[in-house]
Design a protein around this motif. Sequence first.
Motif, PDB file in Angstrom:
ATOM      1  N   ASP A 554       0.852  -1.205   0.000  1.00  7.76           N
ATOM      2  CA  ASP A 554       0.000   0.000   0.000  1.00  7.76           C
ATOM      3  C   ASP A 554       0.880   1.243   0.000  1.00  7.76           C
ATOM      4  O   ASP A 554       1.851   1.337   0.760  1.00  7.76           O
ATOM      5  CB  ASP A 554      -0.909   0.009   1.229  1.00  7.76           C
ATOM      6  CG  ASP A 554      -1.923  -1.105   1.192  1.00  7.76           C
ATOM      7  OD1 ASP A 554      -2.705  -1.156   0.230  1.00  7.76           O
ATOM      8  OD2 ASP A 554      -1.917  -1.946   2.126  1.00  7.76           O
ATOM      9  N   TYR A 555       0.476   2.221  -0.862  1.00  4.39           N
ATOM     10  CA  TYR A 555       1.208   3.489  -0.947  1.00  4.39           C
ATOM     11  C   TYR A 555       0.223   4.651  -0.796  1.00  4.39           C
ATOM     12  O   TYR A 555      -0.918   4.590  -1.282  1.00  4.39           O
ATOM     13  CB  TYR A 555       1.940   3.611  -2.287  1.00  4.39           C
ATOM     14  CG  TYR A 555       3.044   2.601  -2.455  1.00  4.39           C
ATOM     15  CD1 TYR A 555       4.327   2.871  -2.000  1.00  4.39           C
ATOM     16  CD2 TYR A 555       2.798   1.371  -3.078  1.00  4.39           C
ATOM     17  CE1 TYR A 555       5.348   1.935  -2.153  1.00  4.39           C
ATOM     18  CE2 TYR A 555       3.805   0.438  -3.227  1.00  4.39           C
ATOM     19  CZ  TYR A 555       5.078   0.717  -2.769  1.00  4.39           C
ATOM     20  OH  TYR A 555       6.083  -0.201  -2.917  1.00  4.39           O
ATOM     21  N   GLU A 556       0.701   5.663  -0.115  1.00  6.01           N
ATOM     22  CA  GLU A 556      -0.069   6.899   0.043  1.00  6.01           C
ATOM     23  C   GLU A 556       0.677   8.011  -0.693  1.00  6.01           C
ATOM     24  O   GLU A 556       1.881   8.181  -0.495  1.00  6.01           O
ATOM     25  CB  GLU A 556      -0.204   7.263   1.517  1.00  6.01           C
ATOM     26  CG  GLU A 556      -0.991   8.543   1.775  1.00  6.01           C
ATOM     27  CD  GLU A 556      -0.989   8.919   3.243  1.00  6.01           C
ATOM     28  OE1 GLU A 556      -2.030   8.756   3.888  1.00  6.01           O
ATOM     29  OE2 GLU A 556       0.076   9.365   3.728  1.00  6.01           O
ATOM     30  N   ALA A 557      -0.047   8.734  -1.554  1.00  4.99           N
ATOM     31  CA  ALA A 557       0.563   9.815  -2.336  1.00  4.99           C
ATOM     32  C   ALA A 557      -0.145  11.130  -2.031  1.00  4.99           C
ATOM     33  O   ALA A 557      -1.380  11.180  -1.998  1.00  4.99           O
ATOM     34  CB  ALA A 557       0.500   9.515  -3.821  1.00  4.99           C
ATOM     35  N   ARG A 558       0.655  12.171  -1.790  1.00  6.31           N
ATOM     36  CA  ARG A 558       0.114  13.525  -1.594  1.00  6.31           C
ATOM     37  C   ARG A 558       0.703  14.431  -2.665  1.00  6.31           C
ATOM     38  O   ARG A 558       1.927  14.426  -2.902  1.00  6.31           O
ATOM     39  CB  ARG A 558       0.464  14.069  -0.209  1.00  6.31           C
ATOM     40  CG  ARG A 558      -0.279  13.375   0.901  1.00  6.31           C
ATOM     41  CD  ARG A 558       0.038  14.007   2.256  1.00  6.31           C
ATOM     42  NE  ARG A 558      -0.328  15.417   2.295  1.00  6.31           N
ATOM     43  CZ  ARG A 558      -1.564  15.879   2.502  1.00  6.31           C
ATOM     44  NH1 ARG A 558      -2.569  15.022   2.678  1.00  6.31           N
ATOM     45  NH2 ARG A 558      -1.801  17.174   2.520  1.00  6.31           N
ATOM     46  N   LEU A 559      -0.150  15.211  -3.323  1.00  8.94           N
ATOM     47  CA  LEU A 559       0.273  16.143  -4.366  1.00  8.94           C
ATOM     48  C   LEU A 559      -0.031  17.554  -3.883  1.00  8.94           C
ATOM     49  O   LEU A 559      -1.205  17.905  -3.658  1.00  8.94           O
ATOM     50  CB  LEU A 559      -0.438  15.865  -5.691  1.00  8.94           C
ATOM     51  CG  LEU A 559       0.005  14.587  -6.425  1.00  8.94           C
ATOM     52  CD1 LEU A 559      -0.708  13.360  -5.850  1.00  8.94           C
ATOM     53  CD2 LEU A 559      -0.303  14.684  -7.905  1.00  8.94           C
ATOM     54  N   VAL A 560       1.017  18.362  -3.707  1.00  9.73           N
ATOM     55  CA  VAL A 560       0.875  19.705  -3.133  1.00  9.73           C
ATOM     56  C   VAL A 560       1.386  20.727  -4.144  1.00  9.73           C
ATOM     57  O   VAL A 560       2.540  20.635  -4.575  1.00  9.73           O
ATOM     58  CB  VAL A 560       1.680  19.831  -1.826  1.00  9.73           C
ATOM     59  CG1 VAL A 560       1.491  21.220  -1.223  1.00  9.73           C
ATOM     60  CG2 VAL A 560       1.286  18.741  -0.848  1.00  9.73           C
ATOM     61  N   PRO A 561       0.544  21.701  -4.567  1.00  9.18           N
ATOM     62  CA  PRO A 561       1.035  22.743  -5.489  1.00  9.18           C
ATOM     63  C   PRO A 561       2.007  23.664  -4.761  1.00  9.18           C
ATOM     64  O   PRO A 561       1.651  24.292  -3.769  1.00  9.18           O
ATOM     65  CB  PRO A 561      -0.237  23.481  -5.912  1.00  9.18           C
ATOM     66  CG  PRO A 561      -1.225  23.221  -4.815  1.00  9.18           C
ATOM     67  CD  PRO A 561      -0.894  21.883  -4.247  1.00  9.18           C
ATOM     68  N   SER A 562       3.253  23.728  -5.249  1.00 11.24           N
ATOM     69  CA  SER A 562       4.260  24.572  -4.609  1.00 11.24           C
ATOM     70  C   SER A 562       4.313  25.958  -5.241  1.00 11.24           C
ATOM     71  O   SER A 562       4.666  26.935  -4.604  1.00 11.24           O
ATOM     72  CB  SER A 562       5.635  23.913  -4.686  1.00 11.24           C
ATOM     73  OG  SER A 562       5.969  23.612  -6.033  1.00 11.24           O
ATOM     74  N   ASN A 563       3.988  26.075  -6.518  1.00 11.04           N
ATOM     75  CA  ASN A 563       3.807  27.350  -7.203  1.00 11.04           C
ATOM     76  C   ASN A 563       2.931  27.074  -8.419  1.00 11.04           C
ATOM     77  O   ASN A 563       2.594  25.905  -8.677  1.00 11.04           O
ATOM     78  CB  ASN A 563       5.157  28.004  -7.567  1.00 11.04           C
ATOM     79  CG  ASN A 563       5.967  27.159  -8.524  1.00 11.04           C
ATOM     80  OD1 ASN A 563       5.474  26.748  -9.577  1.00 11.04           O
ATOM     81  ND2 ASN A 563       7.227  26.904  -8.170  1.00 11.04           N
ATOM     82  N   PRO A 564       2.538  28.100  -9.177  1.00 10.06           N
ATOM     83  CA  PRO A 564       1.576  27.873 -10.271  1.00 10.06           C
ATOM     84  C   PRO A 564       1.994  26.812 -11.281  1.00 10.06           C
ATOM     85  O   PRO A 564       1.134  26.205 -11.922  1.00 10.06           O
ATOM     86  CB  PRO A 564       1.468  29.257 -10.943  1.00 10.06           C
ATOM     87  CG  PRO A 564       1.802  30.224  -9.852  1.00 10.06           C
ATOM     88  CD  PRO A 564       2.830  29.549  -9.004  1.00 10.06           C
ATOM     89  N   ASP A 565       3.304  26.549 -11.418  1.00  3.26           N
ATOM     90  CA  ASP A 565       3.751  25.631 -12.466  1.00  3.26           C
ATOM     91  C   ASP A 565       4.427  24.384 -11.920  1.00  3.26           C
ATOM     92  O   ASP A 565       4.922  23.559 -12.695  1.00  3.26           O
ATOM     93  CB  ASP A 565       4.725  26.350 -13.413  1.00  3.26           C
ATOM     94  CG  ASP A 565       4.086  27.550 -14.086  1.00  3.26           C
ATOM     95  OD1 ASP A 565       2.915  27.429 -14.488  1.00  3.26           O
ATOM     96  OD2 ASP A 565       4.754  28.599 -14.185  1.00  3.26           O
ATOM     97  N   GLU A 566       4.461  24.215 -10.594  1.00  2.00           N
ATOM     98  CA  GLU A 566       5.157  23.071 -10.029  1.00  2.00           C
ATOM     99  C   GLU A 566       4.309  22.387  -8.976  1.00  2.00           C
ATOM    100  O   GLU A 566       3.502  23.022  -8.299  1.00  2.00           O
ATOM    101  CB  GLU A 566       6.491  23.517  -9.404  1.00  2.00           C
ATOM    102  CG  GLU A 566       7.497  24.025 -10.415  1.00  2.00           C
ATOM    103  CD  GLU A 566       8.819  24.387  -9.756  1.00  2.00           C
ATOM    104  OE1 GLU A 566       8.964  24.135  -8.538  1.00  2.00           O
ATOM    105  OE2 GLU A 566       9.703  24.915 -10.446  1.00  2.00           O
ATOM    106  N   ILE A 567       4.528  21.084  -8.830  1.00  2.78           N
ATOM    107  CA  ILE A 567       3.780  20.275  -7.860  1.00  2.78           C
ATOM    108  C   ILE A 567       4.777  19.380  -7.138  1.00  2.78           C
ATOM    109  O   ILE A 567       5.668  18.785  -7.761  1.00  2.78           O
ATOM    110  CB  ILE A 567       2.704  19.422  -8.556  1.00  2.78           C
ATOM    111  CG1 ILE A 567       1.651  20.339  -9.200  1.00  2.78           C
ATOM    112  CG2 ILE A 567       2.033  18.471  -7.569  1.00  2.78           C
ATOM    113  CD1 ILE A 567       0.657  19.612 -10.064  1.00  2.78           C
TER     114      ILE A 567
END
Length: 820
Positions: A554-567
């Motif tokens: 099992d894997y947990e993934a979090r995607l956080v916008p760091s600036n308008p063009d990067e994640i």
Amino acid sequence: LIPLLEQPEFEVEGYFASFAAVLVISFLALISGIRKRKTAEENENLLLTINKASFQESNAAILVTDPLGNPIHFNELFLETWGLKKETFIGVESQNWKNFAEAHFLDPKVYLDGKPDPQKEADLAIKDVVILKDGRYLQRTTRPLFQGERSLGRIWFYNDITELEQEKVKLEKVKTQLARQNKMLIELAGSEALQEGDLEEVFKQVLDSISEILEADSTSIWMLSENGEWIDRVHCQKPNKEKITGEARISTKAYQEYFTSLESSLTISGKSRVNEGWSTLDAPIRKRGKVVGMVCIGVPVIEMKWEQSMVNFMRSMSDVLAVSLETVERRAAEKELRNKDAIQDAIFELSGLGILVTTAERKIISYNDSYLTMWGMDEEFLLEEQPGTIVGFCQAQLKNGAELRETMHFLINNPDQDQFDLLEFKDGRIVERFTSVLNVDGQILGRVWFFRDISGQVETEQRLRITEARNQAILNSLPDLMLRIDTSGKILDLKVPDNETFLQINSEIIGKPIQHVLPLEFVHRALEQIGEIQQRKEASAFEIEMNLTGKLCDYEARLVPSNPDEILVIVRDVTERKRAEKELVQRNYELDSFVYRASHDLKAPLNSLMGLIDIVRNETTDENVLLYLGLMDKSVVKLDTFIRNLTDFSRINRLEIQYEKVDFGQMFDEITESLHYMEKADRVEKSVHLEPGPPLYADSFHIGIVLGNLISNAIKYQDLSKERPTVDVSVVVTEKEATIIVKDNGVGIPLEYQDRIFELFFRASNQSFGSGLGLYITRNAVEKMAGKISFHSSSDSGTHFIVTIPNQKELMVKHEEKKG
């Protein structure tokens, strides 16, 4: 006398009387003849005087009157001037001539107009101007005629000065108009609109002035487009200052000859190019010698002869507009310059830099407060001391002052060089110094010095480096894979934990899309989340199960916008956590099952025991036995309540919410029936009030637990000092929610315990009746229904509990549709 002598009754006495009469008459005739000869002589003398006057005033209409004012001589020009005939005027008496003259005057009173009567004042001379009804102006002059001291009469001269007077009136009108024009020009030149460069207001004032002075039927201002292909009407109005709206545009190509002549003319007059039957007068508006527009007036006359004053005024108005345009440009330039100066001043003063400006001879010409503050320098000292003294003052504040003096010698010998270095002050400050040459058109005028205190920056950079090292250590200790990607999925950077099993990482994956590096099933989920992140601008997370190493993980993934063009993508292996969570869920389920079954198994013996106690109580009258039975019954009831609470607690945690229509009336009856065995339950007066309204759709079991516990507490903690203990339940249902209020007049909850009454197993004292589960279970039941519970309590008024529960009609309908 002959008829008298022939009468028969003639007598000598009568003869002598008649003879005497003849003598008298003859004497009178002789006297008359002598007078006539004398008058003729006087007239002859008068004529000689008249000829002399006529010789002197030969171009005048001349009238001579006798001392009584009767006309006795005149010339032909007099008859012509007054429109008289010689034969009708000869013999006219004084009064008739006066009446004739007054009848021709525009104002009859002007004959004398307050002057003495010349006929009564023999030596009076008069010179004035009279206006006739036909518009002519006559200069009237009269003077007496004397022969010695004897008055012979009066001579009158009438000179026709009509043309001269008309020219004087016209000249006066022109002077008045010029005065008005000059006044308006002065007012326009000093107007606030012109000074401020308010072009729209200047246009209006110019047109108002033209309308007032020249009384034209239309006045307008036209301005050329930037490319010169069109001329547009920007302002137009009527004589009443009513503005004429609507666009008007003329092609310069269509009137090329006209616009060519406009370039070389001060004004152009002629027929209107727009309206037939109109004449116009146009004055070009020039800016720096080039025509940029024109001011125009128009009148509904086919061929208008424009007066020179009007032409001159139009030229003046075009000059005013030209000045206005230049003023607007100048104001705009001045404003831009002021803005630039303000910005420069702001930069100079607010930049935080110490700034010093010197000439090539090292003379100080400018500085700011930050410079003085930075060096702890007095303004008077800076301006009055020699450059060497100032350098020495600064040198004394530095740890290595010799370097400053060496730098100054270098710059003196190399005036075209810029330089940058750091100055370390004795007080620990670090100042960044930069000096730049002032070079204008190849000529070195001086030097600008910039000083920036970077002590805080250096300290901040040190702290930042420490923080970065600490953060890096924390990141390295995290068991997470971190990827920095752009919105297209290309990998920009990464951090790999030591035991990474998710993928085989190497330095070559930087710059590659995640599709080429990460498992495809993970990539598909991640790209879906990236699309949602771009829309919501919020972090997102998901879990995924994959077989990467021969077993499911099992894997947990979090995607956080760091600036308008990067994640930032954070991936963590949560296999062990998931296993522990599943085991915990299983253990909790087993524990709940055990509690439920144990409480259920214990409830049957307790019910039997309670029944046996009732039987024994009914078959004995022994007071000791009855006392012991009461104590046993009280303990059994307490144990039964505890078991029931355990059962409710287990069911609340185990069962899902079931939405249905709640019947409060039936629920209240069942609760009342179930609590009748409680001690002193019959003392408490119970009531329920249901407000009319829509039905409530919620979980009946959970609401029953809430009401049961609250009413049970009201019975337990009734105030025995009151004759009439009460518990009142009121229910108000709306389409949005239900509000349930349970109000009692019991002993209340002490203030010091009110913050803890919903805690598990909390009891206010060892003498409390409950187990510490009731209100804890109540709050859990309310929160599981997404409701809220609150209360207020005092020893005087008892306790009020307020419960709000959402009305879940729509959810129940959807649930029923799903089941169907």
